[in-house]
Design an enzyme around this catalytic site. Structure first.
Site, PDB file in Angstrom:
ATOM      1  N   HIS A  66       0.878  -1.183   0.000  1.00 50.04           N
ATOM      2  CA  HIS A  66       0.000   0.000   0.000  1.00 50.04           C
ATOM      3  C   HIS A  66       0.910   1.227   0.000  1.00 50.04           C
ATOM      4  CE1 HIS A  66      -3.288  -2.671   1.899  1.00 50.04           C
ATOM      5  NE2 HIS A  66      -3.499  -2.541   0.611  1.00 50.04           N
ATOM      6  N   GLU A  69       1.827   4.007   2.799  1.00 50.44           N
ATOM      7  CA  GLU A  69       2.374   3.588   4.091  1.00 50.44           C
ATOM      8  C   GLU A  69       3.902   3.767   4.082  1.00 50.44           C
ATOM      9  OE1 GLU A  69       0.586  -0.338   4.415  1.00 50.44           O
ATOM     10  OE2 GLU A  69      -1.419   0.520   4.341  1.00 50.44           O
ATOM     11  N   ARG A 124      -3.422   4.527  -2.140  1.00 48.32           N
ATOM     12  CA  ARG A 124      -3.178   3.205  -1.538  1.00 48.32           C
ATOM     13  C   ARG A 124      -2.984   2.106  -2.592  1.00 48.32           C
ATOM     14  NH1 ARG A 124      -5.508  -0.117   2.909  1.00 48.32           N
ATOM     15  NH2 ARG A 124      -6.646  -1.900   2.091  1.00 48.32           N
ATOM     16  N   HIS A 193       3.175  -3.495   6.731  1.00 49.89           N
ATOM     17  CA  HIS A 193       2.179  -2.447   6.477  1.00 49.89           C
ATOM     18  C   HIS A 193       2.265  -1.383   7.588  1.00 49.89           C
ATOM     19  CE1 HIS A 193      -0.547  -4.653   3.574  1.00 49.89           C
ATOM     20  NE2 HIS A 193       0.242  -5.626   3.979  1.00 49.89           N
ATOM     21  N   GLU A 267       1.690  -4.296  11.124  1.00 54.51           N
ATOM     22  CA  GLU A 267       1.188  -2.935  10.908  1.00 54.51           C
ATOM     23  C   GLU A 267       2.030  -2.067  11.840  1.00 54.51           C
ATOM     24  OE1 GLU A 267      -1.254  -1.693   8.947  1.00 54.51           O
ATOM     25  OE2 GLU A 267      -2.433  -3.434   8.352  1.00 54.51           O
TER      26      GLU A 267
END
Lengths: 305, 97
Positions: A66, A69, A124, A193, A267
């Site tokens: 993405h 990020e 994204r 991510h 994440e």
């Protein structure tokens, strides 16, 4: 000189690619660059390969699927330099690379990344165009052949979570999937991510626990504890379904289902106020703490071949 | 020790049918997202307002979009609104004095 590169700043795609070349040139006995395909707009997809011998099992790490990020691409590059520079100095890195090849893809979605630098910082998806659709791009983490088109993904081409016309329709996804299919000895797959501070494992496309739930949960918790030890950053650990919600077509579900037991997704920071716009002064602390978490997972893979 | 709401948003969600109400109820049941429903999802004709912690914003917005549920941002940054209100109270107290 890869040591002089400013890893604590955000960079354009060209500069990231130059840094990859610098790492490769500085550590050419163990680092090489593999072109695994091209993005929709024709940008190269470079995997950094760390290898000290032939016929080793492999571990895959990717970032930036993405594009918005940004801390993930930056963390991946810092990690690349860490792996290269510490081989022969750090006991863990040395033993890891004496037994495993590591494949690191720092920018999985280069078209999106370039677009975030030029046009829309919050982009994204990929940048693929389909005739008849007024909207651009597919969510590359809804495009894998794992519960494809199911809950948590959108059939609307204008949505940020559009799953695409078919599984692996995105050349970026297909390039990685082809790489995995072409390397039967990949033992770990880690996707990076941001944001929310989570460490997740399968499944997302369904809410049942994977067969290796206990082991993955233990490894995940050990990794989160190691990560927290540096700056106190708290991570939640669990399946994608239990930490977020049911979401289909994700990469680590696919890799787990094709037999890569150690499939994880991070994440990264933060949970506070910045999200995708994490200030550059948090890149190095994020990368350093993430390394401790990664290390725990990599140690476990190394010790459980 | 005062609770802060930095980066938190309040979303106004408009379900368009019973299925979307059920999807919102499913979202409400996910305790780990720490959502604060100011209105319970029960009737498509009544908008649902939800306070969303910053860390869950990405997930919630993707969830709504992927289920084609309409929403708008009613409060962009809850803490800013609270700060402004506090500031207003302080200045009106001064005026009273």
């Amino acid at each position: 000189n890869s040591g002089a590169f400013n890893y604590g700043a955000y960079h354009t795609l060209d500069n990231l690619y130059r840094a990859i070349d610098a790492i490769m040139l500085d550590y050419k006995s163990i680092v090489s660059k593999q072109l695994i395909g091209h993005s929709y707009e024709g940008r190269p997809l470079y995997v950094i390969k760390f290898s000290t011998g032939a016929n080793r099992p492999g571990i895959w790490i990717d970032a930036g699927i993405h594009s918005r990020e940004w801390v993930t691409q930056a963390t991946a590059l810092w990690t690349a330099h860490k792996l290269a520079a510490e081989y022969g100095k750090d006991a863990f890195v040395t033993s890891l690379l004496n037994n495993y090849d590591v494949f690191l893809l720092p920018v999985t979605n280069p078209d999106g990344y370039a677009f975030t630098h030029t046009t829309n910082r919050m982009w994204r998806k990929t940048r693929s165009i389909r005739s008849g659709s007024r909207c651009v791009g597919v969510d590359p983490n809804r495009n894998w052949n794992a519960g494809f088109g199911g809950p948590g993904a959108s059939s609307d081409p204008c949505s940020d979570s559009y799953f695409g016309p078919k599984a692996e329709s995105e050349v970026e996804v297909k390039a990685v999937a082809d790489f995995i299919r072409g390397h039967s000895n990949i033992k770990g797959f880690i996707s990076i991510h941001s944001y929310s501070q989570l460490l997740m494992f399968p499944y997302g496309y369904k809410c049942t626990k994977p067969a290796d739930f206990e082991e993955l949960n233990d490894v995940g918790n050990a990794a989160a504890m190691a990560l927290r030890s540096l700056y106190g950053t708290q991570y939640k650990v669990g399946t994608i379904c239990s930490t977020i919600y049911q979401a289909s077509g994700g990469s680590i579900d696919w890799t787990y289902d094709v037999g890569i037991k150690y499939s994880f997704a991070f994440e990264l920071r933060d949970t506070g106020r910045y999200g995708f716009l994490l200030p550059a002064n948090q890149i190095l602390p994020t990368a350093q703490e993430t390394w401790l978490g990664l290390k725990k997972i990599l140690e476990h893979i190394r010790d459980n071949p | 020790g005062e609770k802060t709401f930095i980066g938190e948003q309040v979303l106004r969600i408009k379900a368009s049918n019973g299925d979307q109400i059920v999807q919102l109820q499913d979202l409400q049941s996910l305790a780990h997202l720490q959502l604060d429903f100011w209105t319970n999802p029960s009737n498509p004709e009544i908008p649902v307002d939800v306070r969303v912690p910053f860390e869950s914003l990405q997930s919630v917005k993707i969830y709504l979009e992927s289920n084609k549920i309409d929403y708008s941002i009613m409060i962009e940054d809850l803490q800013e609104v609270i700060n402004a209100e506090k500031q207003e109270m302080i200045s009106s107290e001064r005026k009273e004095r």
